[in-house]
Design an enzyme around this catalytic site. Structure first.
Site, PDB file in Angstrom:
ATOM      1  N   HIS A  18       0.868  -1.204   0.000  1.00 37.32           N
ATOM      2  CA  HIS A  18       0.000   0.000   0.000  1.00 37.32           C
ATOM      3  C   HIS A  18       0.894   1.240   0.000  1.00 37.32           C
ATOM      4  O   HIS A  18       1.473   1.596   1.018  1.00 37.32           O
ATOM      5  CB  HIS A  18      -0.893   0.016   1.243  1.00 37.32           C
ATOM      6  CG  HIS A  18      -1.831   1.194   1.305  1.00 37.32           C
ATOM      7  ND1 HIS A  18      -3.162   1.047   1.635  1.00 37.32           N
ATOM      8  CD2 HIS A  18      -1.651   2.524   1.083  1.00 37.32           C
ATOM      9  CE1 HIS A  18      -3.746   2.238   1.618  1.00 37.32           C
ATOM     10  NE2 HIS A  18      -2.843   3.155   1.298  1.00 37.32           N
ATOM     11  N   HIS A  20       1.406   5.434  -1.809  1.00 36.07           N
ATOM     12  CA  HIS A  20       0.987   6.530  -2.688  1.00 36.07           C
ATOM     13  C   HIS A  20       2.242   7.076  -3.367  1.00 36.07           C
ATOM     14  O   HIS A  20       3.081   7.686  -2.702  1.00 36.07           O
ATOM     15  CB  HIS A  20       0.310   7.634  -1.873  1.00 36.07           C
ATOM     16  CG  HIS A  20      -0.914   7.159  -1.162  1.00 36.07           C
ATOM     17  ND1 HIS A  20      -2.170   7.229  -1.719  1.00 36.07           N
ATOM     18  CD2 HIS A  20      -1.067   6.538   0.038  1.00 36.07           C
ATOM     19  CE1 HIS A  20      -3.052   6.690  -0.883  1.00 36.07           C
ATOM     20  NE2 HIS A  20      -2.404   6.258   0.191  1.00 36.07           N
ATOM     21  N   LEU A  21       2.351   6.827  -4.661  1.00 32.79           N
ATOM     22  CA  LEU A  21       3.552   7.293  -5.384  1.00 32.79           C
ATOM     23  C   LEU A  21       3.325   8.643  -6.073  1.00 32.79           C
ATOM     24  O   LEU A  21       4.264   9.212  -6.625  1.00 32.79           O
ATOM     25  CB  LEU A  21       4.002   6.252  -6.417  1.00 32.79           C
ATOM     26  CG  LEU A  21       4.536   4.929  -5.857  1.00 32.79           C
ATOM     27  CD1 LEU A  21       4.964   4.007  -6.989  1.00 32.79           C
ATOM     28  CD2 LEU A  21       5.719   5.162  -4.903  1.00 32.79           C
ATOM     29  N   ARG A  22       2.059   9.115  -6.061  1.00 34.45           N
ATOM     30  CA  ARG A  22       1.720  10.412  -6.675  1.00 34.45           C
ATOM     31  C   ARG A  22       2.046  10.412  -8.172  1.00 34.45           C
ATOM     32  O   ARG A  22       2.169   9.361  -8.778  1.00 34.45           O
ATOM     33  CB  ARG A  22       2.436  11.574  -5.957  1.00 34.45           C
ATOM     34  CG  ARG A  22       2.280  11.581  -4.438  1.00 34.45           C
ATOM     35  CD  ARG A  22       0.856  11.570  -3.962  1.00 34.45           C
ATOM     36  NE  ARG A  22       0.738  11.879  -2.541  1.00 34.45           N
ATOM     37  CZ  ARG A  22      -0.302  11.520  -1.801  1.00 34.45           C
ATOM     38  NH1 ARG A  22      -1.303  10.805  -2.310  1.00 34.45           N
ATOM     39  NH2 ARG A  22      -0.355  11.861  -0.531  1.00 34.45           N
ATOM     40  N   ASN A  46      -5.450   7.069  -6.035  1.00 29.43           N
ATOM     41  CA  ASN A  46      -6.167   8.314  -5.713  1.00 29.43           C
ATOM     42  C   ASN A  46      -5.447   9.537  -6.257  1.00 29.43           C
ATOM     43  O   ASN A  46      -5.144  10.474  -5.537  1.00 29.43           O
ATOM     44  CB  ASN A  46      -6.404   8.433  -4.200  1.00 29.43           C
ATOM     45  CG  ASN A  46      -5.132   8.491  -3.377  1.00 29.43           C
ATOM     46  OD1 ASN A  46      -4.106   7.945  -3.772  1.00 29.43           O
ATOM     47  ND2 ASN A  46      -5.182   9.147  -2.235  1.00 29.43           N
ATOM     48  N   LYS A 105      -9.577  -0.678  -5.331  1.00 27.08           N
ATOM     49  CA  LYS A 105      -9.551   0.061  -4.069  1.00 27.08           C
ATOM     50  C   LYS A 105     -10.910   0.691  -3.808  1.00 27.08           C
ATOM     51  O   LYS A 105     -11.432   1.431  -4.649  1.00 27.08           O
ATOM     52  CB  LYS A 105      -8.465   1.145  -4.153  1.00 27.08           C
ATOM     53  CG  LYS A 105      -8.369   2.031  -2.914  1.00 27.08           C
ATOM     54  CD  LYS A 105      -7.841   1.276  -1.710  1.00 27.08           C
ATOM     55  CE  LYS A 105      -8.006   2.057  -0.424  1.00 27.08           C
ATOM     56  NZ  LYS A 105      -6.763   2.571   0.104  1.00 27.08           N
ATOM     57  N   HIS A 142     -10.507   1.017   2.269  1.00 30.79           N
ATOM     58  CA  HIS A 142     -10.259   2.090   3.244  1.00 30.79           C
ATOM     59  C   HIS A 142     -11.430   2.016   4.221  1.00 30.79           C
ATOM     60  O   HIS A 142     -12.544   2.425   3.892  1.00 30.79           O
ATOM     61  CB  HIS A 142     -10.180   3.460   2.550  1.00 30.79           C
ATOM     62  CG  HIS A 142      -9.848   4.559   3.513  1.00 30.79           C
ATOM     63  ND1 HIS A 142      -8.624   5.187   3.547  1.00 30.79           N
ATOM     64  CD2 HIS A 142     -10.574   5.109   4.529  1.00 30.79           C
ATOM     65  CE1 HIS A 142      -8.615   6.085   4.525  1.00 30.79           C
ATOM     66  NE2 HIS A 142      -9.789   6.058   5.140  1.00 30.79           N
ATOM     67  N   HIS A 180      -4.421  -0.483   6.162  1.00 26.68           N
ATOM     68  CA  HIS A 180      -3.900   0.334   7.270  1.00 26.68           C
ATOM     69  C   HIS A 180      -4.780   0.290   8.511  1.00 26.68           C
ATOM     70  O   HIS A 180      -5.340   1.296   8.923  1.00 26.68           O
ATOM     71  CB  HIS A 180      -3.633   1.782   6.848  1.00 26.68           C
ATOM     72  CG  HIS A 180      -4.664   2.403   5.928  1.00 26.68           C
ATOM     73  ND1 HIS A 180      -5.995   2.416   6.216  1.00 26.68           N
ATOM     74  CD2 HIS A 180      -4.540   3.023   4.727  1.00 26.68           C
ATOM     75  CE1 HIS A 180      -6.636   3.032   5.238  1.00 26.68           C
ATOM     76  NE2 HIS A 180      -5.783   3.398   4.324  1.00 26.68           N
ATOM     77  N   LEU A 225      -4.768   9.563   7.785  1.00 25.20           N
ATOM     78  CA  LEU A 225      -6.048   8.861   7.871  1.00 25.20           C
ATOM     79  C   LEU A 225      -5.870   7.406   7.501  1.00 25.20           C
ATOM     80  O   LEU A 225      -5.194   7.132   6.501  1.00 25.20           O
ATOM     81  CB  LEU A 225      -7.077   9.525   6.943  1.00 25.20           C
ATOM     82  CG  LEU A 225      -7.565  10.891   7.443  1.00 25.20           C
ATOM     83  CD1 LEU A 225      -8.368  11.602   6.372  1.00 25.20           C
ATOM     84  CD2 LEU A 225      -8.397  10.738   8.715  1.00 25.20           C
ATOM     85  N   ASP A 253       1.491   2.782   3.489  1.00 27.73           N
ATOM     86  CA  ASP A 253       0.620   3.945   3.326  1.00 27.73           C
ATOM     87  C   ASP A 253       1.444   5.232   3.299  1.00 27.73           C
ATOM     88  O   ASP A 253       0.981   6.277   3.764  1.00 27.73           O
ATOM     89  CB  ASP A 253      -0.466   4.020   4.403  1.00 27.73           C
ATOM     90  CG  ASP A 253      -1.573   4.991   4.025  1.00 27.73           C
ATOM     91  OD1 ASP A 253      -1.694   5.324   2.832  1.00 27.73           O
ATOM     92  OD2 ASP A 253      -2.305   5.437   4.932  1.00 27.73           O
ATOM     93  N   HIS A 257       3.146  14.683   1.216  1.00 24.52           N
ATOM     94  CA  HIS A 257       2.586  16.005   0.930  1.00 24.52           C
ATOM     95  C   HIS A 257       3.690  17.006   1.260  1.00 24.52           C
ATOM     96  O   HIS A 257       4.411  16.830   2.252  1.00 24.52           O
ATOM     97  CB  HIS A 257       1.375  16.308   1.825  1.00 24.52           C
ATOM     98  CG  HIS A 257       0.180  15.433   1.582  1.00 24.52           C
ATOM     99  ND1 HIS A 257      -0.695  15.641   0.541  1.00 24.52           N
ATOM    100  CD2 HIS A 257      -0.286  14.354   2.249  1.00 24.52           C
ATOM    101  CE1 HIS A 257      -1.659  14.722   0.583  1.00 24.52           C
ATOM    102  NE2 HIS A 257      -1.432  13.916   1.600  1.00 24.52           N
TER     103      HIS A 257
HETATM  104  C1  NCD Z   1      -3.527   9.303   1.866  1.00 26.56           C
HETATM  105  C2  NCD Z   1      -3.109  10.307   0.792  1.00 26.56           C
HETATM  106  O1  NCD Z   1      -2.606  11.382   1.121  1.00 26.56           O
HETATM  107  O2  NCD Z   1      -3.261   9.995  -0.404  1.00 26.56           O
HETATM  108  N1  NCD Z   1      -3.456   9.945   3.150  1.00 26.56           N
HETATM  109  C3  NCD Z   1      -3.351   9.328   4.342  1.00 26.56           C
HETATM  110  O3  NCD Z   1      -3.434   9.991   5.374  1.00 26.56           O
HETATM  111  N2  NCD Z   1      -3.135   8.034   4.433  1.00 26.56           N
HETATM  112  C4  NCD Z   1      -4.860   8.758   1.571  1.00 26.56           C
HETATM  113  C5  NCD Z   1      -5.218   7.529   2.364  1.00 26.56           C
HETATM  114  O4  NCD Z   1      -4.613   6.466   2.211  1.00 26.56           O
HETATM  115  O5  NCD Z   1      -6.140   7.623   3.180  1.00 26.56           O
HETATM  116 ZN    ZN Z   2      -3.297   5.137   1.657  1.00 26.57          ZN
END
Ligand code: NCD
Ligand code: ZN
Length: 359
Positions: A18, A20-22, A46, A105, A142, A180, A225, A253, A257
């Protein structure tokens, strides 16, 4: 059983189930942290707009591969399909059969970052869930309700009663990952179900409880989150992760940011833990006296659940001080990593074959 005082730990190369590679510049800046440690990663969809079609996922996978340093060329991004009220069972199945989608997802609409296109009511995706159950395609959940009347700290536990139990009552064989997990209730729920239900656990939920967000003032870099919960929940997660149960596996996860987006009046949710992820898990497992179970959690339970082969390559973790920088550059921005300013006592050294070659 590794010697607890050993100075090196050699394990199969781990995978991240899991992350987030953006996209674009941020992808370019962060993908190397994940690819350096992990053989594969389940990449969250996402983006804005979200990855909802086979074509979008294939194009995103190409962008990820193009962003990789040649030294990380063997890293394999596993793509996911973002479910919406309009998701088409045929498109989902086509993506899975063509080996573009590894999983779907489920974001409840408005639960988290870029989830506004998520599912408003699970009844809208019955056809998709029925198809996924039939073809054995994993559903990544989620698990938080979005009802504003429910306390933020209770949203995961309430999701179990209101949503997850119902999904599994209607689709008892669907392969589902409770992503998560942050509560003792989620751990018990996963443990009480059959082998088709598993969970990922992040490095940060193993290390912090909700006090971390308020220590001496507001600490936005610990806000994510699902939000971190009370200490008793953290202890339940540590027990689950280090128990040896095949139902629990590594999923960071990692959610980068920029500092500007975190340190704001309405800051984004997400902990950027990719840079020192395996070191963080190693610290937790060592504290729990369970270093001998790190490999199964990090490198075996995930692929076994997904029905994928284990990585054959071995990597080395070396005991010794590992200083985590206060900030890391990401293009024109900076990001604060998890463990910023701390010293961890394991260092990831890369492939065992390469490490052996160094005298
Ligand atoms: C994730 C994100 O920023 O894309 N943020 C997070 O707090 N985990 C989204 C997610 O997995 O809920
Ligand atoms: Zn996530």
């Amino acid at each position: 059983m590794p010697d607890p005082s050993a100075s090196r730990l050699i394990i199969r190369r781990p995978d991240d189930w899991h992350v987030h590679l953006r996209d674009h510049e941020l992808l370019q800046s962060v993908v190397g942290y994940t690819a350096r440690q992990f053989g594969r990663a389940i990449v969250m969809p996402n983006l804005s707009p979200p990855v909802t079609t086979v074509a979008q996922a294939a194009a995103y996978r190409d962008r990820i591969r193009a962003a990789l340093h040649p030294a990380h060329a063997s890293f394999e991004p596993l793509m996911t399909c973002y479910l919406t009220d309009e998701s088409d069972p045929a498109e989902v199945e086509r993506g899975f059969e063509d080996r573009v989608f590894a999983a779907c997802k489920l974001y409840p609409a408005h639960a988290t970052t870029n989830s506004e296109h998520g599912v408003t009511d699970v009844s809208r995706i019955r056809g998709v869930l029925e198809r996924m159950q039939r073809i054995g395609m994993p559903l990544l959940v989620h698990g938080e309700v979005t009802d504003p009347a429910v306390d933020v700290f209770d949203r995961e536990a309430v999701f179990i009663e209101r949503v997850f139990s119902k999904i599994l009552a209607d689709f008892p064989e669907v392969k589902a990952v409770f992503e998560h997990v942050t509560t003792a209730e989620a751990v018990s729920f996963v443990e009480s179900r059959g082998a088709n239900v598993a969970a990922t656990i992040t490095p940060h939920h193993l290390r912090i409880n909700r006090n971390a967000m308020f220590e001496g003032g507001i600490r936005p870099h610990f806000y994510c989150l699902p939000v971190a919960k009370r200490e008793r929940h953290r202890l339940a997660l540590r027990r689950a992760a280090t128990s040896g149960s095949t139902k629990f596996f590594l999923g960071t996860d990692s959610a980068p940011h920029s500092i500007g987006k975190k340190e704001a009046a309405c800051g984004c949710a997400g902990v950027f833990n990719a840079p020192f992820a395996i070191e963080s898990y190693a610290a937790t497992f060592e504290e729990e006296g369970a270093l001998d179970r790190l490999e199964a959690f990090a490198s075996e339970h995930g692929p076994n659940f997904y029905g994928l082969p284990l990585n054959e390559e071995r990597v080395v973790l070396e005991r010794g001080p590992c200083r985590v920088p206060e900030r890391l550059e990401a293009g024109r921005e900076e990001i604060v990593p998890f463990h910023a300013g701390e010293e961890l006592n394991w260092r990831f050294k890369g492939s065992a074959a390469a490490a052996q070659a160094v005298p």
